[in-house]
Design a protein around this motif. Structure first.
Motif, PDB file in Angstrom:
ATOM      1  N   ALA A 195     -83.995 -64.426  -2.977  1.00 13.01           N
ATOM      2  CA  ALA A 195     -83.814 -65.455  -1.942  1.00 13.01           C
ATOM      3  C   ALA A 195     -83.878 -64.800  -0.568  1.00 13.01           C
ATOM      4  O   ALA A 195     -82.842 -64.587   0.077  1.00 13.01           O
ATOM      5  CB  ALA A 195     -82.483 -66.186  -2.132  1.00 13.01           C
ATOM      6  N   TRP A 198     -81.239 -64.866   2.800  1.00 17.93           N
ATOM      7  CA  TRP A 198     -80.018 -65.607   2.458  1.00 17.93           C
ATOM      8  C   TRP A 198     -78.836 -65.190   3.321  1.00 17.93           C
ATOM      9  O   TRP A 198     -78.027 -66.035   3.713  1.00 17.93           O
ATOM     10  CB  TRP A 198     -79.684 -65.429   0.972  1.00 17.93           C
ATOM     11  CG  TRP A 198     -79.226 -64.052   0.563  1.00 17.93           C
ATOM     12  CD1 TRP A 198     -80.013 -62.992   0.240  1.00 17.93           C
ATOM     13  CD2 TRP A 198     -77.878 -63.602   0.417  1.00 17.93           C
ATOM     14  NE1 TRP A 198     -79.257 -61.888  -0.090  1.00 17.93           N
ATOM     15  CE2 TRP A 198     -77.931 -62.245   0.002  1.00 17.93           C
ATOM     16  CE3 TRP A 198     -76.638 -64.193   0.591  1.00 17.93           C
ATOM     17  CZ2 TRP A 198     -76.786 -61.482  -0.232  1.00 17.93           C
ATOM     18  CZ3 TRP A 198     -75.483 -63.440   0.359  1.00 17.93           C
ATOM     19  CH2 TRP A 198     -75.572 -62.099  -0.053  1.00 17.93           C
ATOM     20  N   ASN A 201     -78.961 -66.760   6.781  1.00 14.18           N
ATOM     21  CA  ASN A 201     -78.974 -68.222   6.787  1.00 14.18           C
ATOM     22  C   ASN A 201     -77.720 -68.852   6.200  1.00 14.18           C
ATOM     23  O   ASN A 201     -77.533 -70.067   6.323  1.00 14.18           O
ATOM     24  CB  ASN A 201     -80.191 -68.737   6.025  1.00 14.18           C
ATOM     25  CG  ASN A 201     -81.476 -68.600   6.813  1.00 14.18           C
ATOM     26  OD1 ASN A 201     -81.793 -69.447   7.645  1.00 14.18           O
ATOM     27  ND2 ASN A 201     -82.207 -67.519   6.581  1.00 14.18           N
ATOM     28  N   LEU A 202     -76.890 -68.050   5.552  1.00 15.88           N
ATOM     29  CA  LEU A 202     -75.675 -68.587   4.946  1.00 15.88           C
ATOM     30  C   LEU A 202     -74.442 -68.009   5.625  1.00 15.88           C
ATOM     31  O   LEU A 202     -74.355 -66.805   5.857  1.00 15.88           O
ATOM     32  CB  LEU A 202     -75.631 -68.241   3.447  1.00 15.88           C
ATOM     33  CG  LEU A 202     -76.768 -68.781   2.577  1.00 15.88           C
ATOM     34  CD1 LEU A 202     -76.566 -68.356   1.124  1.00 15.88           C
ATOM     35  CD2 LEU A 202     -76.866 -70.296   2.684  1.00 15.88           C
ATOM     36  N   TYR A 216     -75.676 -70.188  -2.639  1.00 11.80           N
ATOM     37  CA  TYR A 216     -76.843 -69.311  -2.755  1.00 11.80           C
ATOM     38  C   TYR A 216     -77.962 -70.034  -3.510  1.00 11.80           C
ATOM     39  O   TYR A 216     -79.136 -69.988  -3.106  1.00 11.80           O
ATOM     40  CB  TYR A 216     -76.449 -68.026  -3.475  1.00 11.80           C
ATOM     41  CG  TYR A 216     -77.571 -67.036  -3.690  1.00 11.80           C
ATOM     42  CD1 TYR A 216     -77.847 -66.040  -2.752  1.00 11.80           C
ATOM     43  CD2 TYR A 216     -78.353 -67.081  -4.846  1.00 11.80           C
ATOM     44  CE1 TYR A 216     -78.863 -65.124  -2.950  1.00 11.80           C
ATOM     45  CE2 TYR A 216     -79.372 -66.178  -5.058  1.00 11.80           C
ATOM     46  CZ  TYR A 216     -79.619 -65.197  -4.117  1.00 11.80           C
ATOM     47  OH  TYR A 216     -80.637 -64.289  -4.322  1.00 11.80           O
ATOM     48  N   GLN A 218     -78.422 -73.254  -3.791  1.00  9.21           N
ATOM     49  CA  GLN A 218     -78.959 -74.331  -2.960  1.00  9.21           C
ATOM     50  C   GLN A 218     -79.936 -73.779  -1.927  1.00  9.21           C
ATOM     51  O   GLN A 218     -80.965 -74.408  -1.637  1.00  9.21           O
ATOM     52  CB  GLN A 218     -77.811 -75.073  -2.270  1.00  9.21           C
ATOM     53  CG  GLN A 218     -76.971 -75.920  -3.216  1.00  9.21           C
ATOM     54  CD  GLN A 218     -75.755 -76.518  -2.532  1.00  9.21           C
ATOM     55  OE1 GLN A 218     -75.503 -76.267  -1.357  1.00  9.21           O
ATOM     56  NE2 GLN A 218     -74.993 -77.321  -3.266  1.00  9.21           N
ATOM     57  N   TYR A 219     -79.609 -72.609  -1.364  1.00 13.85           N
ATOM     58  CA  TYR A 219     -80.538 -71.988  -0.409  1.00 13.85           C
ATOM     59  C   TYR A 219     -81.836 -71.612  -1.110  1.00 13.85           C
ATOM     60  O   TYR A 219     -82.939 -71.856  -0.593  1.00 13.85           O
ATOM     61  CB  TYR A 219     -79.894 -70.750   0.222  1.00 13.85           C
ATOM     62  CG  TYR A 219     -80.851 -69.962   1.085  1.00 13.85           C
ATOM     63  CD1 TYR A 219     -81.275 -70.466   2.306  1.00 13.85           C
ATOM     64  CD2 TYR A 219     -81.351 -68.737   0.660  1.00 13.85           C
ATOM     65  CE1 TYR A 219     -82.178 -69.756   3.096  1.00 13.85           C
ATOM     66  CE2 TYR A 219     -82.249 -68.023   1.434  1.00 13.85           C
ATOM     67  CZ  TYR A 219     -82.660 -68.541   2.653  1.00 13.85           C
ATOM     68  OH  TYR A 219     -83.563 -67.851   3.421  1.00 13.85           O
ATOM     69  N   TRP A 220     -81.738 -71.050  -2.318  1.00 13.30           N
ATOM     70  CA  TRP A 220     -82.928 -70.691  -3.098  1.00 13.30           C
ATOM     71  C   TRP A 220     -83.777 -71.937  -3.375  1.00 13.30           C
ATOM     72  O   TRP A 220     -85.005 -71.899  -3.252  1.00 13.30           O
ATOM     73  CB  TRP A 220     -82.499 -70.033  -4.399  1.00 13.30           C
ATOM     74  CG  TRP A 220     -83.624 -69.644  -5.304  1.00 13.30           C
ATOM     75  CD1 TRP A 220     -84.360 -68.490  -5.270  1.00 13.30           C
ATOM     76  CD2 TRP A 220     -84.163 -70.417  -6.393  1.00 13.30           C
ATOM     77  NE1 TRP A 220     -85.309 -68.496  -6.261  1.00 13.30           N
ATOM     78  CE2 TRP A 220     -85.217 -69.654  -6.963  1.00 13.30           C
ATOM     79  CE3 TRP A 220     -83.849 -71.664  -6.931  1.00 13.30           C
ATOM     80  CZ2 TRP A 220     -85.955 -70.116  -8.052  1.00 13.30           C
ATOM     81  CZ3 TRP A 220     -84.583 -72.138  -8.018  1.00 13.30           C
ATOM     82  CH2 TRP A 220     -85.624 -71.365  -8.562  1.00 13.30           C
ATOM     83  N   SER A 222     -83.968 -74.554  -1.558  1.00 16.15           N
ATOM     84  CA  SER A 222     -84.614 -74.965  -0.313  1.00 16.15           C
ATOM     85  C   SER A 222     -85.875 -74.140  -0.060  1.00 16.15           C
ATOM     86  O   SER A 222     -86.866 -74.658   0.466  1.00 16.15           O
ATOM     87  CB  SER A 222     -83.645 -74.833   0.874  1.00 16.15           C
ATOM     88  OG  SER A 222     -83.427 -73.473   1.230  1.00 16.15           O
TER      89      SER A 222
END
Length: 279
Positions: A195, A198, A201-202, A216, A218-220, A222
């Motif tokens: 990812a 990450w 962005n998190l 994590y 959810q970011y992946w 996206s």
């Protein structure tokens, strides 16, 4: 990339070739994979060419550490199911970092009647070789890495360049849970390849510990949506160990609503093990 799991070589008495030691939960993973292959047989029948791709193929057969039972791994399970459904894949592409594993897997697939093309190397390398040799058609890729650090997002992005492809991914929840807290402030992380971006962005400091894995993921997801234009199917079964500790999810990516419908039905049904807090 399965070489770590063949540290102590175990041979299958049926053919004298090496097997990979796995936990008992792997059987359910291969059942879900086979059910999807079977459910998509009518879709395959409409195409002139279909291929199955496994870039982390291992030796093709697995040994259950608990029961000591030897059975087919993912790619052999998928090939045999496609035969049973009457719409076998026109080609099976396999890859693995371990040359002995690939030789064993190739031999087993040939013995099972599969038209196979084998590649030795990391999935990040073999994905280019496979795509260069892959004709137009309907394709299904199974990504089953040993750990999440080998699930390079570039592999997914490159596979997604084919418009008619579905991808089923072994996404290691356990690896993320184990590393996300300690890796957040490091200059590099074992989670970066899967990812990219990450950590920038998190805001993990504002996220309760039990929710960090889900954030994590959810970011992946996206990244999948933005960079591949593929959709994550609703059913993402979570597999747990004997102590109900989360191990991994099976995540299906596709562009066609029919493929999503087939996976959501074919995947292991929802159960209490898939509703652990934070996962």
């Amino acid at each position: 990339m399965k070489s770590k799991e063949i540290e102590e070589r175990v041979l299958d008495p049926a053919d004298g070739l090496p097997v990979m030691k796995v936990g008992p939960w792997s059987e359910e993973k291969h059942v879900a994979l086979s059910r999807y292959v079977d459910s998509a047989r009518k879709a395959r029948a409409k195409w002139g060419y279909t291929a199955f791709i496994d870039l982390f193929a291992g030796p093709g057969r697995v040994l259950n550490r608990d029961s000591r039972v030897i059975s087919d791994g993912g790619v052999l399970s998928a090939w045999r199911m496609s035969l049973q459904g009457g719409t076998p894949f026109n080609q099976v592409f396999i890859g693995d970092l371990d040359a002995d594993s690939i030789l064993a897997c190739e031999s087993r697939l040939i013995a099972a009647g599969a038209p196979v093309r084998a590649h030795v190397g990391t999935a990040s390398k073999t994905v280019d070789e496979v795509l260069a040799a892959l004709p137009k058609g309907l394709h299904f890729a199974f990504l089953d890495p040993f750990s999440i650090e080998h699930l390079d997002f570039e592999i997914i992005r490159k596979l997604s360049s084919r418009s008619n492809i579905d991808i089923l991914i072994h996404f290691s929840v356990m690896d993320v849970q184990r590393n996300i807290g300690g890796d957040f402030r490091l200059t590099s992380s074992r989670l970066d390849a899967a990812a990219p971006g990450w950590r920038s962005n998190l805001n993990l400091e504002a996220v309760p510990k039990h929710e960090q894995v889900n954030v994590y993921l959810q970011y992946w997801e996206s990244l999948v949506s933005d960079l591949t234009k593929m959709q994550v199917s609703q059913n993402k079964p979570l597999f747990v160990n004997m102590n109900r500790g989360p191990l991994y999810r099976l995540i299906h990516l596709s562009r066609h609503p029919l493929a999503q419908k087939l996976w959501n039905t074919a995947a292991m049904p929802h159960s209490p093990q898939q509703t652990l807090p934070g996962f």
